[in-house]
Each structure stands twice: as C-alpha cells, then as structure tokens.
Enzyme design. Structure first.
Site, PDB file in Angstrom:
ATOM      1  N   LYS A  87       0.821  -1.242  -0.048  1.00  0.00           N
ATOM      2  CA  LYS A  87       0.032   0.091   0.010  1.00  0.00           C
ATOM      3  C   LYS A  87       0.858   1.238  -0.018  1.00  0.00           C
ATOM      4  CE  LYS A  87      -4.156  -2.071   0.242  1.00  0.00           C
ATOM      5  NZ  LYS A  87      -5.159  -1.991  -0.683  1.00  0.00           N
ATOM      6  N   GLU A 141     -10.286   5.085   3.619  1.00  0.00           N
ATOM      7  CA  GLU A 141     -10.924   4.011   4.140  1.00  0.00           C
ATOM      8  C   GLU A 141      -9.739   2.991   4.366  1.00  0.00           C
ATOM      9  OE1 GLU A 141     -10.874   4.384   0.935  1.00  0.00           O
ATOM     10  OE2 GLU A 141     -10.024   2.760   0.439  1.00  0.00           O
ATOM     11  N   SER A 201       1.551  -9.712  -1.042  1.00  0.00           N
ATOM     12  CA  SER A 201       1.427  -8.308  -0.922  1.00  0.00           C
ATOM     13  C   SER A 201       1.577  -7.687   0.500  1.00  0.00           C
ATOM     14  CB  SER A 201       0.005  -8.045  -1.111  1.00  0.00           C
ATOM     15  OG  SER A 201      -0.943  -8.857  -0.655  1.00  0.00           O
TER      16      SER A 201
HETATM   17  C1  LIG Z   1      -1.584  -7.261   2.373  1.00  0.00           C
HETATM   18  C2  LIG Z   1      -2.738  -6.906   1.648  1.00  0.00           C
HETATM   19  N1  LIG Z   1      -2.991  -7.502   0.609  1.00  0.00           N
HETATM   20  C3  LIG Z   1      -3.856  -7.214  -0.465  1.00  0.00           C
HETATM   21  C4  LIG Z   1      -4.916  -6.465   0.103  1.00  0.00           C
HETATM   22  C5  LIG Z   1      -6.204  -6.051  -0.876  1.00  0.00           C
HETATM   23  O1  LIG Z   1      -5.928  -4.977  -1.415  1.00  0.00           O
HETATM   24  P1  LIG Z   1      -5.853  -4.638  -3.275  1.00  0.00           P
HETATM   25  O2  LIG Z   1      -6.770  -6.001  -3.746  1.00  0.00           O
HETATM   26  O3  LIG Z   1      -6.111  -3.522  -3.699  1.00  0.00           O
HETATM   27  O4  LIG Z   1      -4.227  -5.356  -3.501  1.00  0.00           O
HETATM   28  C6  LIG Z   1      -4.729  -5.797   1.321  1.00  0.00           C
HETATM   29  C7  LIG Z   1      -5.811  -4.525   1.645  1.00  0.00           C
HETATM   30  O5  LIG Z   1      -5.852  -4.033   2.782  1.00  0.00           O
HETATM   31  C8  LIG Z   1      -3.814  -5.891   2.001  1.00  0.00           C
HETATM   32  O6  LIG Z   1      -3.627  -5.363   3.431  1.00  0.00           O
END
Ligand SMILES: Cc1ncc(COP(=O)(O)O)c(C=O)c1O
Length: 405
Positions: A95, A117, A384
C-alpha cells in the site's frame, strides 16, 4: 518501461472497455477534476519522478526482492514457486507504493489533510505513515468489525498520529468504511483529498493507483530474469479492490505468454454473504463512483460479503480487472478461508515468512496450481503483505499446526 497496454488504457474518461468512468455527485466533480489534472501534470514532471524514486529507494526500502520458495515448492511437488516480497516494503505491504505518491499529489494541490478508508488497516497505516513523513493530517475510516480484528494496525495508525473514525453501519467492514470516508470527504474538499486505497473509485483513481503500484511489476520483470532467465509462466495475486494484482500484472501485461491470475476470496461457501468473489459471481453495476462487476442482493444493492481477509472482503472490484477478465487477458482463481489459513501456516513453517491473510489467498491458490504443473514451470506470487496484523486472530481461531509447547 513503456507498455503498449498501459499507455493506451484507460481512455481519457477513465474507461477500461465498458468499465470504470466517474459517477459522482456534482459537488465532487471539481475536486476529482483537480486531482486528475494534477496527476496528468505530475506524472511527467522530472521533480515528481525524482522525489518518488528517492523515497522508494531511501525510505521505503525498494526494490523489494524476489525469493525462491524452495521448501514450499518441494512440499507441493510441481512448478517452482517464487515470491515478490512486498511484505518487506516499509509498513509491511504494497500500500505504501501509492500512498507516498498520493500524499505528494495532495501537497502539490495545497491540501492539509488526507482521508481514506481501510479494511485490514494496511492502507490506513501506509497513508498515516506517508502523512507523517510529508507533514499532513490523516483521517482513516475503518469498520468496527475490522477495528476489533486488526487491532495492531489500529494502534499503529494512532501512534503515527492518524484520527480513526469507526464505521458503525451495515456489516461494519470495508464497504462501510468507504461509505463513511466518502461522506466525510464531501464536507472537506477544500482542505483534504480522498486517497483511495485500491484501483477502485471514480476516474482517475483506478489508473493512478495502478500506475503507482506498477513499480512491483517493473521490478519483478527484471528480477525474475535474474532467477530464471525468462518470464514466469504464471503470475498470481490476491484481489480485493485489486491494487497489488494490477501492480504486478503491469510488468507482464504485454507478454501474452504470461498467465495473469487474480485470486478471489471464497470465504466459507458459495451463497451470497459467505464470500467476496465479485468477478466470479457478480454482475455489472455502479458502486462508490465507478462501473464494474459487483455482487448484488435481491434489490440490486451491494450484497453482504465475507472473507477471513479483511482487506479483500469488498462487493466490487477495480474496473480494470473486470475489463481484463472480459477480454480474456486475466483469469480468476479462488481460495477459501481454510485454504488461506493452511497457506498462512505452511508459508510460515516451511519458509519462515508469515504472510498477511490477504496474501495467503494468493499463496493458497499457487499451492493448488503448482501441484498440477510440471517441475520446469514457474509461478510468481505477489506476497502483498506480512501477517503481523493477523497473528492474534489466526491463533485464537485456528490451532497452530505442530506446536511444540
Ligand atoms: C496485505 C494486503 N494485500 C492485499 C490487500 C487487498 O488490496 P488490493 O486488492 O487493492 O491489493 C490488502 C488490503 O488491505 C492488504 O492489506
């Protein structure tokens, strides 16, 4: 890196095929137009590009590495599994890639405050961090259910100086947090900007957040060559709104031989309310200012959704994902709660990496896929985020396998 696809998509009105656009009340038209114009100007400005490069390298800790998950690969017995380590990005998830850039944009527009949010709290923590770094105020809206579940991230945001506003209506999770943040933003557009946390919302956010996240894919393409001297055969990422997925997909979108797979949360079942698999079970509809694929209830309203991953339980999805699925460029994979928890523990105990529950969905799907593929095939998973925020919740609800105490 110049990409044919990225350069030409979306169109000037923010449409990815028929998805995207901007469906906002008249009083938000000017603020969003200002954001779009500022982005168009900044993205080609050498000062902006240099500032972003500087913070990414000297503050965020980029580039994040790609690790070969050798023990997990052996355990699955099939294709080689590699991990793009966004868990090692400062604040522990992808993020921050768009938050740093969004806050520079806010400053450029002369704003004093950023509003957003958050679901799992990762976007909130990242935005609070960027706001602290650049000296802006920060207001984060979060569902009451997620506040209880993601307690460590709530404390982090408070320590970083952010104001937390609980969303107390409906299911009290991610969708309600977005409702609440939009409502608050409407009354403060002069002083604040809304820094949307994913590739969702009205134009220009799906494009802008994708572009800021594309650093994941740009790095991955170069780094994977070092490992395998080729592109990966499959690139996998979890999809909530879809920012980490679009970020890594961006590096391979022009390479037709690379399979791009977005993994949706199947929660506990196929009934409405038991999952958040919008692309799989949804239909076209407008929510939160953009046209995409969404899960609807019997009245055509956003349906209740559920996933063990608080950051991926959203009843819609970024419009670009709807488009890429429609034109057949991406595929959708599914991973349910128990597969995600299994992946959470397997990655922890086999590789020494505790993943975020959201990311564990991508790992869980990759484990299923790897088993079906020969050993000379490769899978790159976007890890992620890290799982520190989830450990209390997971151990309270799912016994630690092979615990030695
Ligand atoms: C570690 C992590 N991965 C994925 C996501 C999902 O978000 P996005 O689909 O925008 O990557 C989040 C959302 O809070 C997250 O904290």
């Amino acid at each position: 890196m110049k990409s044919n696809y990225l350069e030409s998509t979306p169109n000037k009105d923010g449409y990815f095929g028929k998805f995207g656009g901007s469906f906002i009340p008249p009083m938000l038209e000017k603020p969003f137009e200002d954001i779009k114009n500022a982005y168009e100007q900044l993205k080609n400005s050498p000062e902006f590009i240099d500032e972003l490069k500087y913070v990414r390298k000297h503050y965020q800790g980029r580039p994040t590495p790609i690790s070969f998950a050798k023990n997990l690969t052996k355990y699955c017995g099939g294709a080689k599994i590699y991990l793009k380590r966004e868990d090692l990005n400062h604040t522990g998830a992808h993020k921050l890639n768009h938050c740093m850039a969004e806050v520079i944009l806010a400053k450029h527009l002369g704003k004093k405050k950023v509003i957003a949010e958050t679901g799992a709290g990762q976007h909130g923590v990242a935005l609070a961090t960027a706001a602290a770094y650049f000296g802006l105020e920060c207001e984060i809206h979060m569902g009451e259910v997620d506040i209880a579940k993601e307690h460590p991230n709530v404390i982090r945001m408070k320590i970083l100086g952010a104001k937390i506003v609980p969303a107390t209506h409906g299911l009290k999770t991610l969708k309600e947090a977005v409702d609440s943040a939009f409502e608050s933003y409407v009354s403060q557009t002069d002083d604040a900007i809304y820094c949307i946390g994913s590739v969702v919302g009205p134009h220009p956010f799906p494009m802008m957040v994708r572009d800021f996240q594309s650093i994941i894919g740009i790095e991955s393409k170069e780094q994977f060559i070092e490992h395998e001297n080729s592109n990966p055969n499959h690139v996998i990422a979890c999809v909530g709104g879809g920012s980490n997925a679009m970020g890594i997909f961006a590096g391979f979108i022009d390479d037709a031989d690379v399979n791009l797979i977005g993994v949706e949360p199947m929660g506990t079942g196929e009934e409405l309310g038991e999952h958040a698999a919008s692309l799989t079970y949804g239909e076209e509809g407008v929510m939160h200012g953009f046209n995409s694929i969404m899960l609807k209830d019997e009245n055509g309203e956003p349906a209740p959704v559920y996933s063990i991953g608080s950051g991926i339980d959203y009843p819609s999805v970024g419009p670009e994902h709807a488009h890429l699925k429609e034109i057949g460029r991406t595929k959708v994979g599914l991973c349910n709660d128990s597969e995600a928890v299994d992946a959470f523990y397997k990655l922890s105990q086999l590789e020494g990496i505790i993943p975020a529950l959201e990311s564990a969905h991508a790992v869980g799907y990759a484990m299923k896929l790897a088993k079906t593929l020969p050993e000379d095939k490769t899978i790159l998973v976007n890890l992620s985020g890290r799982g520190d925020k989830d450990i209390d919740f997971v151990v309270e609800n799912h016994t630690i396998p092979n615990a030695k105490f």
